[in-house]
Design an enzyme around this catalytic site. Structure first.
Site, mmCIF file in Angstrom:
data_model
loop_
_atom_site.group_PDB
_atom_site.id
_atom_site.type_symbol
_atom_site.label_atom_id
_atom_site.label_comp_id
_atom_site.label_asym_id
_atom_site.label_seq_id
_atom_site.Cartn_x
_atom_site.Cartn_y
_atom_site.Cartn_z
ATOM 1 N N SER A 147 -108.170 62.203 -49.714
ATOM 2 C CA SER A 147 -109.028 61.615 -49.206
ATOM 3 C C SER A 147 -109.176 60.947 -47.939
ATOM 4 C CB SER A 147 -108.982 60.572 -49.848
ATOM 5 O OG SER A 147 -110.850 59.718 -49.146
ATOM 6 N N TYR A 161 -107.296 52.584 -53.817
ATOM 7 C CA TYR A 161 -107.154 54.120 -53.706
ATOM 8 C C TYR A 161 -106.880 54.689 -52.592
ATOM 9 C CZ TYR A 161 -110.333 58.038 -53.155
ATOM 10 O OH TYR A 161 -111.239 59.350 -52.963
HETATM 11 P P1 NAP Z 1 -117.174 61.894 -59.591
HETATM 12 O O1 NAP Z 1 -118.634 62.423 -58.173
HETATM 13 O O2 NAP Z 1 -117.055 60.731 -59.661
HETATM 14 O O3 NAP Z 1 -116.341 62.680 -60.076
HETATM 15 C C1 NAP Z 1 -115.851 62.979 -60.610
HETATM 16 C C2 NAP Z 1 -115.060 63.510 -61.855
HETATM 17 O O4 NAP Z 1 -113.782 63.157 -62.256
HETATM 18 C C3 NAP Z 1 -115.692 63.846 -63.133
HETATM 19 O O5 NAP Z 1 -115.739 65.186 -63.527
HETATM 20 C C4 NAP Z 1 -115.068 63.317 -64.167
HETATM 21 O O6 NAP Z 1 -115.099 63.088 -65.838
HETATM 22 C C5 NAP Z 1 -114.126 63.351 -63.677
HETATM 23 N N1 NAP Z 1 -112.560 61.610 -64.133
HETATM 24 C C6 NAP Z 1 -113.178 60.667 -63.755
HETATM 25 N N2 NAP Z 1 -111.771 60.271 -64.396
HETATM 26 C C7 NAP Z 1 -111.381 61.257 -65.262
HETATM 27 C C8 NAP Z 1 -109.858 61.352 -66.161
HETATM 28 N N3 NAP Z 1 -109.636 59.748 -66.091
HETATM 29 N N4 NAP Z 1 -109.061 62.158 -66.672
HETATM 30 C C9 NAP Z 1 -110.587 63.206 -66.538
HETATM 31 N N5 NAP Z 1 -111.282 63.281 -65.685
HETATM 32 C C10 NAP Z 1 -112.278 62.285 -65.002
HETATM 33 O O7 NAP Z 1 -116.260 61.928 -58.119
HETATM 34 P P2 NAP Z 1 -115.810 63.346 -56.603
HETATM 35 O O8 NAP Z 1 -116.809 62.892 -55.434
HETATM 36 O O9 NAP Z 1 -116.641 64.765 -56.843
HETATM 37 O O10 NAP Z 1 -114.863 63.323 -56.690
HETATM 38 C C11 NAP Z 1 -113.845 63.576 -56.869
HETATM 39 C C12 NAP Z 1 -112.845 64.263 -56.071
HETATM 40 O O11 NAP Z 1 -112.887 64.008 -54.644
HETATM 41 C C13 NAP Z 1 -112.042 62.563 -56.214
HETATM 42 O O12 NAP Z 1 -110.488 62.772 -56.739
HETATM 43 C C14 NAP Z 1 -112.178 61.581 -55.782
HETATM 44 O O13 NAP Z 1 -110.984 61.182 -54.980
HETATM 45 C C15 NAP Z 1 -112.109 62.893 -53.553
HETATM 46 N N6 NAP Z 1 -113.091 62.059 -53.203
HETATM 47 C C16 NAP Z 1 -114.404 62.408 -53.418
HETATM 48 C C17 NAP Z 1 -114.997 61.966 -52.082
HETATM 49 C C18 NAP Z 1 -116.266 61.614 -51.965
HETATM 50 O O14 NAP Z 1 -116.627 61.029 -50.887
HETATM 51 N N7 NAP Z 1 -116.983 61.521 -52.964
HETATM 52 C C19 NAP Z 1 -114.184 61.327 -50.572
HETATM 53 C C20 NAP Z 1 -112.904 61.438 -50.900
HETATM 54 C C21 NAP Z 1 -112.131 62.253 -51.552
HETATM 55 P P3 NAP Z 1 -116.512 62.576 -66.306
HETATM 56 O O15 NAP Z 1 -118.020 63.799 -65.765
HETATM 57 O O16 NAP Z 1 -116.370 62.579 -67.961
HETATM 58 O O17 NAP Z 1 -116.698 61.609 -66.336
#
Ligand code: NAP
Length: 252
Positions: A147, A161
């Site tokens: 991130s 985080y």
């Molecule tokens: P999201 O929409 O909240 O989705 C999170 C995903 O992770 C879901 O599929 C969830 O599964 C799964 N998850 C959460 N905890 C878990 C665990 N303990 N074991 C297995 N699966 C788990 O998140 P996102 O925005 O797509 O983020 C994906 C990645 O990108 C993350 O690593 C995040 O830190 C990174 N990121 C995101 C952003 C942003 O702005 N969105 C920015 C920078 C980095 P369930 O569906 O079962 O809950």
């Protein structure tokens, strides 16, 4: 033989967009989730309906026993698909409520590091045993989700985080060098503000639109825009790229 990839957190957000795009480009896909079985099965069903191969697989990546059981389940699917292991995307990750470090409980900090740092490292460990030429694998690619928080620090929001993503950057660089002669490339993407459910899970459902004026491109990114880079890093088109960290942040 089709290449197969396991995408942790493939049920929603960036992971789900990556699962769909990878399948469109010929990957067989294992879609991991921890709670939202319906979302994971919907992603897998959509891929199957388009003629691809996919499965949903439950595991909390913060629990090493569950991770090992998940890999064993995916081994079976890869054999059934007549595919071969070729990739891992570590997309599962969590944020938490905005809080100053002095107010954070140990429970919160441990959960953050267990899911965001130990999870990807243990998943990579399991993947290496299946991908590495050294272990009889055919090589492959690991893509980690970092991130921009890793370089901005997320002060007053979630420094824990940001620190977890800083660890992912270091892990990516080190693991890439460790595996460079074993047929495995390791890279990371570093998204900025992407419009997914993650902001609501941290108690700020409008965060992406609220922060838009602070992003040079004046808008949040989409999960699809991040998925494009991840799938490029997964595939042969990025064959000379390892240890790389790609910012996908609209200039932020
Ligand atoms: P999201 O929409 O909240 O989705 C999170 C995903 O992770 C879901 O599929 C969830 O599964 C799964 N998850 C959460 N905890 C878990 C665990 N303990 N074991 C297995 N699966 C788990 O998140 P996102 O925005 O797509 O983020 C994906 C990645 O990108 C993350 O690593 C995040 O830190 C990174 N990121 C995101 C952003 C942003 O702005 N969105 C920015 C920078 C980095 P369930 O569906 O079962 O809950």
């Amino acid at each position: 033989m089709k290449p197969a990839v396991l995408i942790t957190g493939g049920s929603r957000g960036i992971g789900a967009a990556t699962a769909w795009l990878a399948a469109q480009q010929g990957w067989a896909v294992a879609v991991n989730f921890t709670q939202d079985a319906q979302a994971a099965h919907a992603v897998a069903a959509r891929i199957q309906a388009s003629g691809g191969q996919a499965m949903a697989v439950q595991a909390d990546v913060g629990d090493a026993t569950q991770v090992m059981a998940m890999f064993a389940q995916v081994d079976q699917a890869v054999a059934d698909w007549n595919a071969h292991w070729a990739g891992l995307v570590n997309s599962a990750g969590v944020v938490d409520q905005a809080q100053r470090v002095e107010d954070m409980t140990l429970e919160r900090i441990e959960r953050m590091l267990r899911i965001n740092v130990i999870g990807p490292i243990v998943c990579a460990r399991e993947a290496i045993g299946r991908l590495s030429l050294r272990h009889g694998g055919q090589g492959g690619s690991i893509v980690n989700l970092s991130s921009v928080a890793a370089r901005l620090g997320a002060a007053g929001q979630y420094v824990d985080y940001a620190a977890s993503k800083g660890a992912i950057d270091s892990f990516t660089i080190g693991l890439a060098r460790e595996l460079a002669t074993e047929g495995i490339r390791v890279n990371a993407v570093r998204p900025g503000i992407i419009d997914t459910d993650i902001h609501a899970s941290g108690g700020q459902p409008d965060r992406a639109s609220q922060l838009a004026p602070h992003i040079p491109m004046q808008r949040p990114g989409t999960a699809q825009e991040v998925a494009q880079a991840i799938v490029w890093l997964l595939g042969e088109q990025s064959s000379y790229c390892t240890g790389g960290i790609i910012d996908i942040a609209g200039g932020r």
